[in-house]
Write a protein that holds these residues in place. Structure first.
Motif, PDB file in Angstrom:
ATOM      1  N   VAL A   1       0.843  -1.202   0.000  1.00 28.68           N
ATOM      2  CA  VAL A   1       0.000   0.000   0.000  1.00 28.68           C
ATOM      3  C   VAL A   1       0.875   1.248   0.000  1.00 28.68           C
ATOM      4  CG1 VAL A   1      -1.807   1.273   1.227  1.00 28.68           C
ATOM      5  CG2 VAL A   1      -1.835  -1.244   1.198  1.00 28.68           C
ATOM      6  N   ALA A   2       1.925   1.226   0.786  1.00 21.21           N
ATOM      7  CA  ALA A   2       2.842   2.373   0.839  1.00 21.21           C
ATOM      8  C   ALA A   2       3.491   2.629  -0.522  1.00 21.21           C
ATOM      9  CB  ALA A   2       3.914   2.130   1.900  1.00 21.21           C
TER      10      ALA A   2
ATOM     11  N   ASP B   1      -4.505  -0.601  -3.023  1.00 21.21           N
ATOM     12  CA  ASP B   1      -5.213   0.386  -2.212  1.00 21.21           C
ATOM     13  C   ASP B   1      -5.528  -0.195  -0.834  1.00 21.21           C
ATOM     14  OD1 ASP B   1      -5.537   2.343  -4.384  1.00 21.21           O
ATOM     15  OD2 ASP B   1      -6.883   0.833  -5.241  1.00 21.21           O
ATOM     16  N   TYR B   2      -5.733  -1.504  -0.818  1.00 19.62           N
ATOM     17  CA  TYR B   2      -6.103  -2.210   0.404  1.00 19.62           C
ATOM     18  C   TYR B   2      -5.416  -3.565   0.372  1.00 19.62           C
ATOM     19  CZ  TYR B   2      -9.231  -4.522   3.814  1.00 19.62           C
ATOM     20  OH  TYR B   2      -9.745  -5.201   4.881  1.00 19.62           O
TER      21      TYR B   2
ATOM     22  N   TYR C   1      -5.984  -8.476   9.835  1.00 16.57           N
ATOM     23  CA  TYR C   1      -4.675  -7.836   9.642  1.00 16.57           C
ATOM     24  C   TYR C   1      -4.690  -7.198   8.258  1.00 16.57           C
ATOM     25  CZ  TYR C   1       0.262  -7.694  11.171  1.00 16.57           C
ATOM     26  OH  TYR C   1       1.501  -7.312  11.637  1.00 16.57           O
ATOM     27  N   ALA C   2      -4.680  -5.865   8.190  1.00 19.07           N
ATOM     28  CA  ALA C   2      -4.879  -5.201   6.899  1.00 19.07           C
ATOM     29  C   ALA C   2      -4.311  -3.792   6.927  1.00 19.07           C
ATOM     30  CB  ALA C   2      -6.369  -5.154   6.555  1.00 19.07           C
ATOM     31  N   ALA C   3      -4.142  -3.231   5.734  1.00 18.49           N
ATOM     32  CA  ALA C   3      -3.684  -1.843   5.598  1.00 18.49           C
ATOM     33  C   ALA C   3      -4.452  -1.190   4.463  1.00 18.49           C
ATOM     34  CB  ALA C   3      -2.180  -1.795   5.327  1.00 18.49           C
ATOM     35  N   ILE C   4      -4.717   0.098   4.611  1.00 17.44           N
ATOM     36  CA  ILE C   4      -5.482   0.838   3.610  1.00 17.44           C
ATOM     37  C   ILE C   4      -4.888   2.232   3.440  1.00 17.44           C
ATOM     38  CG2 ILE C   4      -7.167   1.809   5.254  1.00 17.44           C
ATOM     39  CD1 ILE C   4      -9.330   1.213   3.092  1.00 17.44           C
ATOM     40  N   SER C   5      -4.972   2.749   2.232  1.00 20.77           N
ATOM     41  CA  SER C   5      -4.460   4.094   1.965  1.00 20.77           C
ATOM     42  C   SER C   5      -5.491   5.143   2.346  1.00 20.77           C
ATOM     43  CB  SER C   5      -4.106   4.243   0.491  1.00 20.77           C
ATOM     44  OG  SER C   5      -5.283   4.268  -0.309  1.00 20.77           O
ATOM     45  N   ARG C   6      -5.026   6.360   2.479  1.00 23.91           N
ATOM     46  CA  ARG C   6      -5.920   7.469   2.836  1.00 23.91           C
ATOM     47  C   ARG C   6      -7.045   7.630   1.806  1.00 23.91           C
ATOM     48  NH1 ARG C   6      -5.158  12.605   5.349  1.00 23.91           N
ATOM     49  NH2 ARG C   6      -2.959  12.131   5.658  1.00 23.91           N
ATOM     50  N   SER C   7      -6.690   7.640   0.519  1.00 25.16           N
ATOM     51  CA  SER C   7      -7.700   7.855  -0.518  1.00 25.16           C
ATOM     52  C   SER C   7      -8.682   6.691  -0.578  1.00 25.16           C
ATOM     53  CB  SER C   7      -7.035   8.049  -1.879  1.00 25.16           C
ATOM     54  OG  SER C   7      -6.297   6.904  -2.260  1.00 25.16           O
TER      55      SER C   7
END
Length: 236
Positions: A108-109, A114-115, A160-166
């Motif tokens: 994501v970084a 995006d997710y 366990y997950a990551a998401i971007s601001r947009s």
């Protein structure tokens, strides 16, 4: 920072006074901020989180219990309000391996996804580690989630997950299902928003923590959420 992105970790917690310090202690140094959301715990969760001795930790408390999905939505909003580019979720019961965090966040970084979700079912230790009934249920729910959303997800129930601001803005996290079942609802929202969704293998951890997911969630709540997603998808 990681890959030039500011990273925050959101830790939803309800009555996790016994395990919250353990969960916070391993969060890697590349994380810029940690937002613990105490979902109206009746124990000393908030106090134990504040006493962790980590200057990155900010504790936010719900006045009433709203559910793990609502806690994640609150924490993610706070993280992005504080300037994070990527927000990741780690449970307050130390059930997620901190050494896997970079693997979850990095795609994501870098802007590849995006997710990005963790996938425990592909880990070689899963059959030894995950209780058999959970292994079966996760496979069934993952298949149903794939059919409902069109996203070929392998482990729909992994938090366990990551998401971007947009991406968080596009899926309207504040409207996400507030309780257990939020991963399925979020995947439906991600599909509707056209997000790039990916999965990475993470280590399954099962020790002495207690799961809040019951039979009602697996047999009623999540199937109804997925049915709603499927109907909306096919009507759009």
């Amino acid at each position: 920072m990681l890959e030039s992105a500011k990273v925050a970790v959101v830790v939803p917690a309800y009555n996790e006074a016994r395990l919250i310090a353990r969960a916070l202690s391993g969060i890697p140094s590349f994380v810029d901020r940690v937002v613990v959301v105490d979902d109206a715990s009746t124990d000393d969760t908030a106090r134990e989180a504040a006493r962790a001795g980590d200057a990155r930790v900010e504790v936010v408390r719900h006045a009433r219990n709203r559910g793990v999905g609502a806690a994640i939505a609150t924490g993610t909003r706070v993280a992005f309000d504080r300037g994070a580019d990527v927000a990741a979720v780690m449970a307050g019961d130390a059930q997620m391996d901190p050494s896997d965090l970079e693997r979850v966040v990095a795609p994501v970084a870098r802007g590849e996804f995006d997710y990005c979700k963790g996938d425990r079912l592909s880990h070689p230790s899963v059959r030894r580690t995950m209780p058999p009934h959970r292994w079966i249920a996760n496979h069934v729910l993952s298949r149903l989630t794939h059919l409902a959303t069109g996203i070929p997800v392998r482990d729909s129930q992994c938090g366990y997950a990551a998401i971007s601001r947009s991406a968080a803005r596009r899926v309207e996290l504040e409207r996400m299902w507030p309780g257990y079942g939020y991963p399925n609802d979020l995947l439906g929202r991600a599909a509707a928003a056209g997000l790039r969704v990916g999965e990475v293998t993470v280590r399954p951890i099962y020790a002495d923590e207690e799961s809040g997911i019951g039979i009602r969630h697996g047999l009623v709540v999540i199937p109804l959420l997925l049915a709603r997603t499927a109907i909306t998808r096919h009507l759009s």
